[in-house]
Design a protein around this motif. Structure first.
Motif, PDB file in Angstrom:
ATOM      1  N   GLN A 165      95.166  10.724  13.976  1.00  7.91           N
ATOM      2  CA  GLN A 165      96.071   9.830  13.258  1.00  7.91           C
ATOM      3  C   GLN A 165      97.183   9.331  14.177  1.00  7.91           C
ATOM      4  N   GLU A 166      97.700  10.223  15.036  1.00 11.47           N
ATOM      5  CA  GLU A 166      98.721   9.813  16.002  1.00 11.47           C
ATOM      6  C   GLU A 166      98.143   8.865  17.045  1.00 11.47           C
ATOM      7  N   VAL A 167      96.917   9.136  17.478  1.00 12.57           N
ATOM      8  CA  VAL A 167      96.243   8.242  18.435  1.00 12.57           C
ATOM      9  C   VAL A 167      96.179   6.827  17.873  1.00 12.57           C
ATOM     10  N   PHE A 168      95.789   6.710  16.620  1.00 13.34           N
ATOM     11  CA  PHE A 168      95.670   5.381  16.011  1.00 13.34           C
ATOM     12  C   PHE A 168      97.035   4.698  15.915  1.00 13.34           C
ATOM     13  N   LYS A 169      98.086   5.480  15.707  1.00 13.33           N
ATOM     14  CA  LYS A 169      99.433   4.891  15.669  1.00 13.33           C
ATOM     15  C   LYS A 169      99.809   4.314  17.028  1.00 13.33           C
ATOM     16  N   TYR A 170      99.471   5.042  18.088  1.00 14.93           N
ATOM     17  CA  TYR A 170      99.741   4.527  19.434  1.00 14.93           C
ATOM     18  C   TYR A 170      98.933   3.263  19.712  1.00 14.93           C
ATOM     19  N   ILE A 171      97.663   3.259  19.303  1.00  9.02           N
ATOM     20  CA  ILE A 171      96.826   2.082  19.546  1.00  9.02           C
ATOM     21  C   ILE A 171      97.368   0.871  18.793  1.00  9.02           C
ATOM     22  N   ILE A 172      97.694   1.054  17.518  1.00 11.68           N
ATOM     23  CA  ILE A 172      98.209  -0.059  16.721  1.00 11.68           C
ATOM     24  C   ILE A 172      99.540  -0.563  17.284  1.00 11.68           C
ATOM     25  N   SER A 173     100.317   0.341  17.861  1.00 13.40           N
ATOM     26  CA  SER A 173     101.611  -0.044  18.434  1.00 13.40           C
ATOM     27  C   SER A 173     101.488  -0.659  19.823  1.00 13.40           C
ATOM     28  N   SER A 174     100.286  -0.686  20.368  1.00 11.86           N
ATOM     29  CA  SER A 174     100.044  -1.263  21.691  1.00 11.86           C
ATOM     30  C   SER A 174      99.697  -2.737  21.576  1.00 11.86           C
ATOM     31  N   ASP A 175      99.627  -3.387  22.721  1.00  6.05           N
ATOM     32  CA  ASP A 175      99.171  -4.773  22.772  1.00  6.05           C
ATOM     33  C   ASP A 175      97.681  -4.865  23.059  1.00  6.05           C
ATOM     34  N   MET A 176      97.162  -3.900  23.853  1.00  8.29           N
ATOM     35  CA  MET A 176      95.754  -3.887  24.204  1.00  8.29           C
ATOM     36  C   MET A 176      95.278  -2.441  24.338  1.00  8.29           C
ATOM     37  N   GLY A 177      93.946  -2.249  24.231  1.00  9.50           N
ATOM     38  CA  GLY A 177      93.322  -0.977  24.548  1.00  9.50           C
ATOM     39  C   GLY A 177      92.530  -1.124  25.838  1.00  9.50           C
ATOM     40  N   MET A 178      92.258  -0.003  26.480  1.00  9.63           N
ATOM     41  CA  MET A 178      91.594  -0.054  27.779  1.00  9.63           C
ATOM     42  C   MET A 178      90.506   1.020  27.848  1.00  9.63           C
ATOM     43  N   SER A 179      89.309   0.625  28.302  1.00  4.54           N
ATOM     44  CA  SER A 179      88.194   1.546  28.525  1.00  4.54           C
ATOM     45  C   SER A 179      87.861   1.540  30.008  1.00  4.54           C
ATOM     46  N   VAL A 180      87.822   2.717  30.618  1.00  2.00           N
ATOM     47  CA  VAL A 180      87.742   2.826  32.079  1.00  2.00           C
ATOM     48  C   VAL A 180      86.772   3.929  32.485  1.00  2.00           C
ATOM     49  N   LEU A 181      85.893   3.614  33.449  1.00  2.00           N
ATOM     50  CA  LEU A 181      85.044   4.619  34.069  1.00  2.00           C
ATOM     51  C   LEU A 181      84.870   4.305  35.552  1.00  2.00           C
ATOM     52  N   LYS A 182      84.401   5.290  36.273  1.00  2.00           N
ATOM     53  CA  LYS A 182      84.104   5.134  37.688  1.00  2.00           C
ATOM     54  C   LYS A 182      83.000   4.099  37.873  1.00  2.00           C
ATOM     55  N   LYS A 183      82.995   3.428  39.013  1.00  4.19           N
ATOM     56  CA  LYS A 183      82.016   2.385  39.290  1.00  4.19           C
ATOM     57  C   LYS A 183      80.724   3.005  39.813  1.00  4.19           C
ATOM     58  N   VAL A 184      79.862   3.426  38.898  1.00  4.06           N
ATOM     59  CA  VAL A 184      78.537   3.931  39.253  1.00  4.06           C
ATOM     60  C   VAL A 184      77.521   3.332  38.284  1.00  4.06           C
ATOM     61  N   ASP A 185      76.285   3.215  38.728  1.00  8.02           N
ATOM     62  CA  ASP A 185      75.266   2.523  37.931  1.00  8.02           C
ATOM     63  C   ASP A 185      74.977   3.210  36.606  1.00  8.02           C
ATOM     64  N   THR A 186      75.024   4.549  36.575  1.00 10.16           N
ATOM     65  CA  THR A 186      74.707   5.263  35.336  1.00 10.16           C
ATOM     66  C   THR A 186      75.619   4.850  34.197  1.00 10.16           C
ATOM     67  N   PHE A 187      76.878   4.551  34.503  1.00  7.15           N
ATOM     68  CA  PHE A 187      77.823   4.207  33.443  1.00  7.15           C
ATOM     69  C   PHE A 187      77.609   2.802  32.888  1.00  7.15           C
ATOM     70  N   LYS A 188      76.715   2.044  33.499  1.00  5.27           N
ATOM     71  CA  LYS A 188      76.338   0.759  32.910  1.00  5.27           C
ATOM     72  C   LYS A 188      75.523   0.947  31.633  1.00  5.27           C
ATOM     73  N   THR A 189      75.101   2.186  31.371  1.00  4.56           N
ATOM     74  CA  THR A 189      74.278   2.471  30.190  1.00  4.56           C
ATOM     75  C   THR A 189      75.078   3.018  29.019  1.00  4.56           C
ATOM     76  N   VAL A 190      76.406   3.223  29.183  1.00  6.87           N
ATOM     77  CA  VAL A 190      77.163   3.943  28.145  1.00  6.87           C
ATOM     78  C   VAL A 190      78.097   3.016  27.362  1.00  6.87           C
ATOM     79  N   TYR A 191      78.315   3.390  26.099  1.00  8.20           N
ATOM     80  CA  TYR A 191      79.400   2.827  25.309  1.00  8.20           C
ATOM     81  C   TYR A 191      80.587   3.785  25.402  1.00  8.20           C
ATOM     82  N   SER A 192      81.748   3.269  25.706  1.00 12.84           N
ATOM     83  CA  SER A 192      82.948   4.086  25.678  1.00 12.84           C
ATOM     84  C   SER A 192      83.339   4.334  24.222  1.00 12.84           C
ATOM     85  N   ASN A 193      83.497   5.602  23.875  1.00 11.19           N
ATOM     86  CA  ASN A 193      83.777   5.982  22.492  1.00 11.19           C
ATOM     87  C   ASN A 193      85.024   5.302  21.938  1.00 11.19           C
ATOM     88  N   LYS A 194      86.096   5.249  22.749  1.00 10.30           N
ATOM     89  CA  LYS A 194      87.363   4.729  22.250  1.00 10.30           C
ATOM     90  C   LYS A 194      87.357   3.213  22.068  1.00 10.30           C
TER      91      LYS A 194
END
Length: 412
Positions: A295-324
């Motif tokens: 619930q606190e996480v969602f408050k921070y997200i709503i209070s932000s301007d943007m969200g960000m999803s970040v992973l290392k640059k490797v080919d395997t991560f081209k197959t994943v959805y970031s949960n957040k």
């Protein structure tokens, strides 16, 4: 239906982090199912073992109407790679013992969610002993992701992992994958029969976001948490090798002349190293926060301007959805997507943000500057993502679909 779920990282009620399975099990209970969970005693991001579990091998708890058996995980899990590996194996053994001899009841199906991959051994043995079908879920292509990030280097362990992966795919009656790329990889590269593979992805929790969007005072929260006068970009998730959050520090350095503030919320093995690096480089516009309840996480997200999803640059991560990513969508926030592949395609299809080449600080700098003075675009892309997720990634609806597919397996 009586379901046994094996999930090493099933969250406590007050834990921070991705609560996908907590929400799925609640939906299943509301649909008339009984659910028992075999879960670990150590949080996925390396928190210390709770005092209530110290010196204990097992402890049974109720989380709502879900019975949760907390099983032993070695405290060496927090120390290094070997400790982490022993943490996986200690849970494999403790969950197997619990499933065979501690947990009472006649189950209709056992579900295993991975990684870690080796917990599939517990599920397989329990399925054979109790003569019930095994459903195996893949949240991450392991061991490929561990190899690509340099976490797994031992050739004997890698060989064992690939052998066991093939074994468990043969023995599972149903395999759920979280992205379409995983489905392609299993069918085309690993020769898994197509009729065995289903697709129930990560999803958005609208039960919480809709209530907050309607009733939450964003401005008061921003004032209380010193966010006023900042263009806030929030990252929620693990601070580990795979996330390579150093790229955010590099971007922060380039954006020092702006009012951008990066909020990094979470925990992980790299967090202290990152904090030290930020201090040494005198990066003032990156703020580290400890994990907080959803619930606190969602408050921070709503209070932000943007969200960000970040992973290392490797080919395997081209197959994943970031949960957040789905949480950002549920909170009507546009997304900076520093993950190529299916995650990039998701955001571009939804018109819900912008792709940034991973580990390219100059691209972070360029794209973020485009958004800083374009409030109209921020609102439009946030709304686009919300409606796209509502139509395609509603967690409650997907949980019901998941249960229906499992029932079909039992009928056969």
């Amino acid at each position: 239906m009586n379901i046994l779920l094996i999930h090493q990282y099933f969250l406590e009620d007050d834990d921070a982090g991705g609560s996908r399975w907590n929400e799925i099990t609640k939906t299943w209970v509301s649909q008339g199912a009984q659910v028992t969970v075999l879960a670990g005693m150590v949080h996925a991001n390396g928190k210390e073992k709770r005092s209530e579990y110290k010196g204990k091998l097992y402890k049974k708890k109720l989380q709502g109407e879900v019975a949760v058996w907390r099983c032993h995980v070695s405290e060496a899990y927090n120390k290094n790679f070997i400790g982490r590996l022993w943490g996986y194996f200690s849970f494999m053994f403790s969950s197997l013992w619990a499933g065979l001899f501690k947990v009472k009841g006649n189950f209709d199906v056992v579900i295993v969610t991975s990684p870690p991959l080796f917990v599939g051994f517990s599920g397989y043995c329990i399925s054979r002993f109790k003569r019930i079908p095994l459903v195996f879920e893949i949240r991450d292509l392991w061991p490929e992701s561990a190899i690509d990030t340099g976490v797994l280097r031992s050739k004997p362990i890698i060989k064992l992992a690939f052998w066991f992966e093939r074994f468990i795919y043969r023995k599972a009656k149903l395999i759920n994958v979280l992205t379409p790329a995983f489905r392609t990889a299993l069918i085309e590269n690993k020769n898994v029969p197509a009729d065995k593979v289903i697709f129930i992805p990560n999803a958005a929790d609208f039960s919480l976001s809709d209530s907050l969007l309607e009733n939450f005072d964003r401005q008061i929260f921003r004032s209380k948490n010193d966010l006023n006068d900042h263009f806030v970009i929030t990252y929620v998730g693990a601070h580990g090798v795979a996330n390579h959050l150093q790229q955010v520090l590099d971007a922060g350095k380039l954006l020092e002349d702006t009012n951008v503030l990066f909020l990094l919320i979470g925990q992980g093995m790299e967090k202290e190293k990152l904090k030290k690096m930020a201090k040494e480089r005198q990066i003032k516009n990156v703020r580290f926060l400890d994990p907080v309840p959803k619930q606190e996480v969602f408050k921070y997200i709503i209070s932000s301007d943007m969200g960000m999803s970040v992973l290392k640059k490797v080919d395997t991560f081209k197959t994943v959805y970031s949960n957040k990513t789905f949480d950002y969508m549920a909170c009507k926030k546009p997304i900076l997507m520093a993950i190529d592949g299916v995650s990039r395609e998701l955001v571009e299809q939804a018109e819900a943000g912008s792709y940034i080449e991973p580990e390219n600080a100059e691209e972070f700098n360029r794209v973020i500057r485009m958004y800083i003075n374009d409030q109209g675009r921020i609102v439009e892309e946030g709304v686009n993502g919300y409606h796209f997720a509502k139509e395609n990634f509603d967690r409650t609806q997907l949980a019901k679909k998941y249960l229906a597919l499992i029932k079909d397996v039992l009928k056969k």
